[in-house]
Motif scaffolding. Structure first.
Motif, short mmCIF file in Angstrom:
data_model
loop_
_atom_site.label_atom_id
_atom_site.label_comp_id
_atom_site.label_asym_id
_atom_site.label_seq_id
_atom_site.Cartn_x
_atom_site.Cartn_y
_atom_site.Cartn_z
N ASP A 124 0.82 -1.22 0.00
CA ASP A 124 0.00 0.00 0.00
C ASP A 124 0.85 1.27 0.00
O ASP A 124 0.51 2.26 -0.64
CB ASP A 124 -0.95 -0.01 1.21
CG ASP A 124 -0.22 -0.21 2.53
OD1 ASP A 124 0.63 -1.12 2.60
OD2 ASP A 124 -0.48 0.54 3.49
N ILE A 125 1.99 1.25 0.68
CA ILE A 125 2.83 2.47 0.77
C ILE A 125 3.43 2.78 -0.62
O ILE A 125 3.51 3.93 -1.03
CB ILE A 125 3.94 2.31 1.84
CG1 ILE A 125 3.30 1.96 3.20
CG2 ILE A 125 4.78 3.57 1.96
CD1 ILE A 125 4.28 1.62 4.31
N SER A 162 9.39 2.23 4.68
CA SER A 162 9.51 0.96 3.95
C SER A 162 10.69 1.04 2.98
O SER A 162 10.82 1.99 2.20
CB SER A 162 8.22 0.72 3.17
OG SER A 162 8.44 -0.08 2.03
N GLY A 164 11.39 -1.11 0.40
CA GLY A 164 10.95 -1.31 -0.98
C GLY A 164 10.21 -0.10 -1.53
O GLY A 164 10.41 0.28 -2.68
N ASP A 309 16.66 -8.63 9.60
CA ASP A 309 17.31 -9.71 8.85
C ASP A 309 18.44 -10.39 9.63
O ASP A 309 19.01 -11.38 9.15
CB ASP A 309 17.86 -9.18 7.51
CG ASP A 309 16.76 -8.91 6.50
OD1 ASP A 309 15.60 -9.27 6.76
OD2 ASP A 309 17.06 -8.32 5.43
N ILE A 331 9.31 -5.49 12.93
CA ILE A 331 9.14 -5.22 11.49
C ILE A 331 8.18 -6.20 10.83
O ILE A 331 7.32 -5.80 10.05
CB ILE A 331 10.50 -5.24 10.75
CG1 ILE A 331 11.52 -4.35 11.47
CG2 ILE A 331 10.35 -4.84 9.28
CD1 ILE A 331 11.22 -2.87 11.44
C1 UD1 Z 1 13.37 -5.24 2.61
C2 UD1 Z 1 14.38 -6.36 2.50
C3 UD1 Z 1 14.15 -7.41 3.59
C4 UD1 Z 1 14.13 -6.74 4.95
C5 UD1 Z 1 13.14 -5.58 4.98
C6 UD1 Z 1 13.17 -4.78 6.29
C7 UD1 Z 1 14.84 -6.39 0.13
C8 UD1 Z 1 14.71 -7.11 -1.15
N1 UD1 Z 1 14.26 -6.97 1.19
O1 UD1 Z 1 12.09 -5.82 2.39
O2 UD1 Z 1 15.20 -8.37 3.52
O3 UD1 Z 1 13.76 -7.68 5.93
O4 UD1 Z 1 13.44 -4.65 3.91
O5 UD1 Z 1 14.43 -4.30 6.54
O6 UD1 Z 1 15.48 -5.38 0.22
N2 UD1 Z 1 4.87 -2.58 4.62
C9 UD1 Z 1 3.55 -2.19 4.49
N3 UD1 Z 1 3.16 -1.61 3.32
C10 UD1 Z 1 4.03 -1.41 2.27
C11 UD1 Z 1 5.38 -1.79 2.43
C12 UD1 Z 1 5.76 -2.39 3.62
O7 UD1 Z 1 2.75 -2.36 5.41
O8 UD1 Z 1 3.61 -0.87 1.24
C13 UD1 Z 1 5.31 -3.24 5.88
C14 UD1 Z 1 5.75 -4.68 5.63
O9 UD1 Z 1 4.66 -5.57 5.63
C15 UD1 Z 1 6.70 -4.91 6.78
C16 UD1 Z 1 7.35 -3.54 6.98
O10 UD1 Z 1 6.47 -2.60 6.37
O11 UD1 Z 1 6.00 -5.28 7.93
C17 UD1 Z 1 8.74 -3.41 6.39
O12 UD1 Z 1 8.69 -3.65 5.02
P1 UD1 Z 1 9.73 -3.06 3.95
O13 UD1 Z 1 10.67 -2.13 4.65
O14 UD1 Z 1 8.95 -2.55 2.81
O15 UD1 Z 1 10.51 -4.36 3.54
P2 UD1 Z 1 10.82 -4.88 2.09
O16 UD1 Z 1 11.24 -3.76 1.21
O17 UD1 Z 1 9.72 -5.78 1.63
#
Ligand code: UD1
Length: 422
Positions: A124-125, A162, A164, A309, A331
């Motif tokens: 969503d973000i 986030s 990603g 991680d 997280i």
């Molecule tokens: C990246 C890393 C992963 C690491 C994580 C947190 C890569 C390929 N992977 O994953 O190894 O564990 O960062 O350091 O780089 N969230 C939302 N909405 C969103 C996006 C995220 O609710 O749109 C939540 C996720 O469900 C999670 C938290 O935010 O609970 C962190 O996610 P995010 O930082 O986005 O992790 P990734 O980029 O998926």
């Protein structure tokens, strides 16, 4: 399917060279979609996640060609902007193609990644940020269908830093009109590496590594193919942390090379509080025999906090440390799948919601165990190195996603480890 057999307890010695960061490579490979030219990647790690991401690029018409140690990727002749469910469902990071496709081609159709073993992980973000930039987004039949008449730079406040979403939005902003500011941006070293890569292609980006990143957008028509077309990716801080913890659990002396210890400052700080002797040396760190470490209390957090991680690997260390330890996972909601397996090996760990209480054991013993996700698997390897007797670890394809030549590297360090066919 292969499995690993480890006979313990082990003592390690010598040095290990860390591979390039998987989590830096993935967004940088996605960013190659922004620039229609050959890009030489000098040190991509041999990991299934990387091979897989290249397959996604190829499915859209990108070419990849090995040249000695390098891989040359070109997205000059892309023929579609569609990332199919069959490919995306295997790896969440595939959603990183959304930002660059939308930026360069003004449209994209990317499968929603869905959940994964460690949590629901919505996007969503990412989508909210793309909409602020001027994308029209529709979710239909499991796909994100996005198009725009042209993205426009703006202020994007993220609800959560986030990783990603920050990467996806940085890439989307490259060919947007005007300036984009990402507020509450993720600060991870992999974000800085992506920014360095983008700068090499003439992008104006400031503030990466802080919570406010500014990207000055340009018109794609003005893009000129550059001569500087090769990039070297940073060392993998998570892989480095895994080897450092392996040395501490086995009370060994090893050098861990080819990464920046600054990227692991929070991990090294906690380990030192637990009694670890770790010295910074050129290109990495040297871990010295540190005896039995003490328990600790750790909360996972976005960078510069303690990385989620490394949570599983730290828990394995706590399982054989002196006294009580406490971990809170902030997280991901389901990132304790290593716990039942570690308990099978004799560790004393109790879960309470998002917290784990660990009572250090004097001895643990080998057992048949099963990998459930990438870092959980690393925790099992670490436990097996100190366990008495034989540990058989199955489903190691999880490890192949993120640890290059793991068995070979541990063998060179003196561990009794064999990879065998099941
Ligand atoms: C990246 C890393 C992963 C690491 C994580 C947190 C890569 C390929 N992977 O994953 O190894 O564990 O960062 O350091 O780089 N969230 C939302 N909405 C969103 C996006 C995220 O609710 O749109 C939540 C996720 O469900 C999670 C938290 O935010 O609970 C962190 O996610 P995010 O930082 O986005 O992790 P990734 O980029 O998926």
């Amino acid at each position: 399917m292969d499995k690993l057999i480890i006979k313990g307890p082990n003592k390690l010695k010598g040095e290990v060279r860390i591979s390039s960061s998987k989590n830096a490579c993935l967004p940088i490979l996605a960013a190659s979609l922004l620039f229609p030219q050959d890009i030489r990647f000098k040190n991509l790690p041999g990991l299934s996640d990387i091979e897989f991401f290249i397959k996604i690029l190829e499915s859209m018409g990108a070419s990849s060609q090995a040249d000695g140690e390098s891989l040359i990727i070109s997205t000059a002749n892309l023929h579609n902007v569609h990332a199919d469910y069959e490919l995306v469902r295997k790896m969440r990071a595939s959603v990183l193609v959304l930002g660059p496709l939308l930026s360069r081609f003004k449209e994209a159709k990317v499968s929603l990644p869905g959940g994964c073993a460690i949590g629901s992980r919505p996007v969503d973000i990412h989508l909210k940020g793309m909409e602020l930039l001027g994308a029209k987004i529709e979710i239909s039949k499991g796909y994100i269908i996005a198009h725009t008449d042209g993205l426009k730079g703006c202020k994007i406040p993220l609800d959560f830093p986030s990783v990603g979403a920050t990467e996806n939005l940085m890439m989307a902003a490259v060919w947007a009109e005007g300036e984009t500011t990402i507020e509450n941006a993720a600060r991870e070293p992999e974000i800085v590496d992506l920014a360095n890569f983008l700068r090499q292609f003439g992008c104006e980006i400031k503030g990466d590594g802080s919570s406010r990143i500014k990207i000055k957008g340009r018109d794609f028509k003005d893009y000129e193919v550059t001569s500087q077309n090769s990039y070297q990716i940073i060392g993998d801080r998570i892989e480095a942390a895994t080897y450092i913890i392996a040395a501490l659990m086995t009370n060994s002396q090893i050098k861990v090379l080819n990464f920046d210890p600054e990227h692991l400052a929070s991990v090294i700080e906690i380990l030192k509080k637990m009694g670890a002797k770790i010295e910074t040396i050129p290109q990495g760190v040297e871990v010295l025999p540190s005896g039995k470490l003490k328990g600790a209390k750790v909360d996972t957090a976005p960078f510069p906090g303690f990385p989620t991680d490394v949570q599983a690997q730290l828990m394995a260390l706590m399982g054989v440390a002196d006294g009580l330890s406490y971990i809170r996972e902030n997280i991901f909601e389901n990132r304790f799948m290593h716990v039942p397996e570690l308990v099978r090996m004799g560790m004393d760990i109790e879960l309470d919601g998002s917290s784990a209480i660990v009572v250090g054991e004097e001895h643990i013993s080998g057992a048949p165990v099963m990998c459930t996700d990438l870092r959980a698997s690393a925790a099992l390897i670490l436990a097996a190195l100190v366990a008495k007797g034989e540990t058989e670890i199955s489903r190691i394809y999880h490890l192949d996603r993120g640890y290059e030549k793991l068995a070979e590297k541990f063998k060179l360090l003196g561990a009794q480890i064999e990879r065998v066919k099941e």
